[in-house]
Enzyme design. Sequence first.
Site, PDB file in Angstrom:
ATOM      1  N   ASP A 163      -2.458 -20.031  -1.046  1.00  0.00           N
ATOM      2  CA  ASP A 163      -1.770 -20.382  -2.523  1.00  0.00           C
ATOM      3  C   ASP A 163      -0.242 -20.834  -2.369  1.00  0.00           C
ATOM      4  OD1 ASP A 163      -0.341 -18.241  -1.196  1.00  0.00           O
ATOM      5  OD2 ASP A 163      -0.541 -16.819  -2.844  1.00  0.00           O
ATOM      6  N   GLY A 164       0.014 -21.141  -0.878  1.00  0.00           N
ATOM      7  CA  GLY A 164       1.405 -21.732  -1.035  1.00  0.00           C
ATOM      8  C   GLY A 164       2.673 -20.633  -0.873  1.00  0.00           C
ATOM      9  N   HIS A 167      -3.153  -5.729   8.606  1.00  0.00           N
ATOM     10  CA  HIS A 167      -2.185  -4.706   8.303  1.00  0.00           C
ATOM     11  C   HIS A 167      -1.744  -3.906   9.458  1.00  0.00           C
ATOM     12  CE1 HIS A 167      -1.606  -5.080   3.931  1.00  0.00           C
ATOM     13  NE2 HIS A 167      -2.729  -5.469   3.858  1.00  0.00           N
ATOM     14  N   HIS A 201      -6.251 -11.446   5.875  1.00  0.00           N
ATOM     15  CA  HIS A 201      -5.449 -12.475   5.505  1.00  0.00           C
ATOM     16  C   HIS A 201      -4.271 -12.883   6.500  1.00  0.00           C
ATOM     17  CE1 HIS A 201      -3.207  -8.693   4.512  1.00  0.00           C
ATOM     18  NE2 HIS A 201      -3.766  -8.756   3.317  1.00  0.00           N
ATOM     19  N   HIS A 208       2.107 -16.783  -0.241  1.00  0.00           N
ATOM     20  CA  HIS A 208       1.462 -15.761   0.975  1.00  0.00           C
ATOM     21  C   HIS A 208       1.873 -16.502   2.318  1.00  0.00           C
ATOM     22  CE1 HIS A 208      -0.082 -13.107  -1.935  1.00  0.00           C
ATOM     23  NE2 HIS A 208      -0.290 -12.319  -1.119  1.00  0.00           N
ATOM     24  N   HIS A 214       0.669  -1.037   0.066  1.00  0.00           N
ATOM     25  CA  HIS A 214      -0.064   0.060   0.035  1.00  0.00           C
ATOM     26  C   HIS A 214       0.945   1.443   0.031  1.00  0.00           C
ATOM     27  CE1 HIS A 214      -3.799  -1.917   0.893  1.00  0.00           C
ATOM     28  NE2 HIS A 214      -3.247  -2.929   1.093  1.00  0.00           N
ATOM     29  N   ASP A 249      -7.172 -12.193  -2.421  1.00  0.00           N
ATOM     30  CA  ASP A 249      -6.355 -11.156  -2.551  1.00  0.00           C
ATOM     31  C   ASP A 249      -5.702 -10.626  -3.808  1.00  0.00           C
ATOM     32  OD1 ASP A 249      -5.410  -8.640  -1.620  1.00  0.00           O
ATOM     33  OD2 ASP A 249      -3.453  -9.536  -0.646  1.00  0.00           O
ATOM     34  N   ARG A 275       6.019 -15.139  23.897  1.00  0.00           N
ATOM     35  CA  ARG A 275       5.552 -14.202  25.017  1.00  0.00           C
ATOM     36  C   ARG A 275       4.982 -12.844  24.273  1.00  0.00           C
ATOM     37  NH1 ARG A 275      10.940 -16.006  25.990  1.00  0.00           N
ATOM     38  NH2 ARG A 275      11.785 -14.199  24.877  1.00  0.00           N
ATOM     39  N   GLY A 293      -0.161  -8.308  -3.415  1.00  0.00           N
ATOM     40  CA  GLY A 293      -1.382  -9.191  -3.650  1.00  0.00           C
ATOM     41  C   GLY A 293      -1.076 -10.611  -4.373  1.00  0.00           C
TER      42      GLY A 293
END
Length: 414
Positions: free
Chosen positions: A273-274, A220, A241, A276, A166, A298, A252, A334
Site C-alpha cells: 500500500d506504500g 510480530h 507482513h 505500511h 494488538h 491486513d 550485524r 491494519g
Amino acid sequence: MDRQQIVAQVTDSMEGAPSAFAIRDARKVDARGIEEHAWIVADANGAIAARGTSDDDFEAACRANGIGTDAVIDASGKIMTPGYVDIHSHGAWEKSFDDGPDGIDVARAGHAMHGTTRQVCSLITNPIDVQCENLRNVRAKMDQRPDILGAHLEGPFLALSRKGAHDPECLKDPVPEIVDRMLEAADGCLRQITIAPELPHGLQAIRSFATAGTVPAVGHCDADYETARRAFDEGAGLMTHMFNAMNGLHHRKPGPIPAAVEDPRVTIELICDGFHVQDPMLRLGLGFAPHRIAFVTDAMAATDCPDGAYKLGALDVDVVDGHARLKSNGAIAGSTLTLEHAVQRAVLELGMSPVEAIEAATLTPARAFGFDRPYPVTGAPLGLLAPGYAADVLLTDPADWSVQHAWCAGRRIK
C-alpha cells in the site's frame, strides 16, 4: 444497489449452486503468462473445463458443456485473471471477521466487490474464550459458502515489544493448554497463526500447530536470525507482513527477514500500500523471493469506508486519509487496502510485471496452504486459469486494472 443489498446478493450467490458459463475474447493473465484472444469455459461444477485461443475450439467446448449463447460473456479485450486470494485480512465495510456470522457476511461482500474471491478470515487478539468463539463462527461459515477458506489468528502469541495494534492485556505465551483449546475450537478451520518464535513456548507451539495442519507464521516478533531459522525448521511456513512488526534488516543483526528470504519453504506476506512499507522498500522486497511473495491487505473494518472512528478488536482506531492508527498511541492499526488496489499499485506505480503481480495475489497465497492442488476445502485447486482449476475469474479494465466482474467457484458475485 446499496451495501445491504450487495451483501444479500453475495451471500445468496455463495450459498447457491454454480452455473456453467464461458468468457471469450479476453487478455488472459495468470502466473503462467499472458495470452491474447483467450477464452475459458466453466462447467456446472464450478471448475474450468477448457481454455484456449482458437474460436473453433471455443465453440466445441461450449457445445460439450451445454453452454448456450446466453451464458457466454464477451470480454471485448478486458483482462481476465484468476480471482484474488487474501490470506490476511480482518474486515471491511465497518465490520470485522470477529463480529459474528453477520459481520463475516458483510466484510466478505466488501472484499468480493474488489475481486477477492477467496479469503482467510483474520481474527485479532482477544481473550482466549472470545477467540475460540470467533474460530467457531468461521468454521460454521465454511460449511455454508466456498469463498471462506478458514481462519488466521493474528495473536495472542505475539511479542509485547512488537505488538503493533494488538491489546497487550490479551497477549499470551503459547502454552500447550491454550494451543489445544484453539485447535479444538477451530475444528480444522485454522489455516495459519502468527507466532513470535522467541516466546518461551514459541517453538514448541509452532511444532504443535504444524503437526495439526495449521501453517504457523513468524511475525510480530523480536526473533534473531537463528531463532527464525529454527522456527521454519519446526514447521513455520509463512512470514506475517514482512518488514512490519518485526526487527528490521541490520548488517550485524540480520533478524528474521533474511531467514525467511533464504528458505524456499517460506511464503512471505507483503502489504503493497506504500504506507505500511514505502515504495523503495516495496521494490526491494518484491525482488527478495521470486514466486514466494504473497500480497495481503491486513485490511480492517474501515476498508472501503470514509475516514473516521472505528474499532480493531476492543481498541479505538482513527482513520485519516485512509490510514488507520490506534487512538491511544498512534500505532498503525491494519490497513484499508484491497487486493484490487495492491495489484493496481504493483503494476501501474511500482512497475511490476502483470504476470508477477497477479501471481502474488493468486497462486502464491493459494500455494501457502496447498490450495494450488486439489484440497478438501476448495475442491478444485486455486490460482490459475487452467482446466481443472476452480472457476474463480475476474474481468478487469485494461486501463486501470479495476475489477469489473467476478466469479467464485462458478458463482457470479459481481
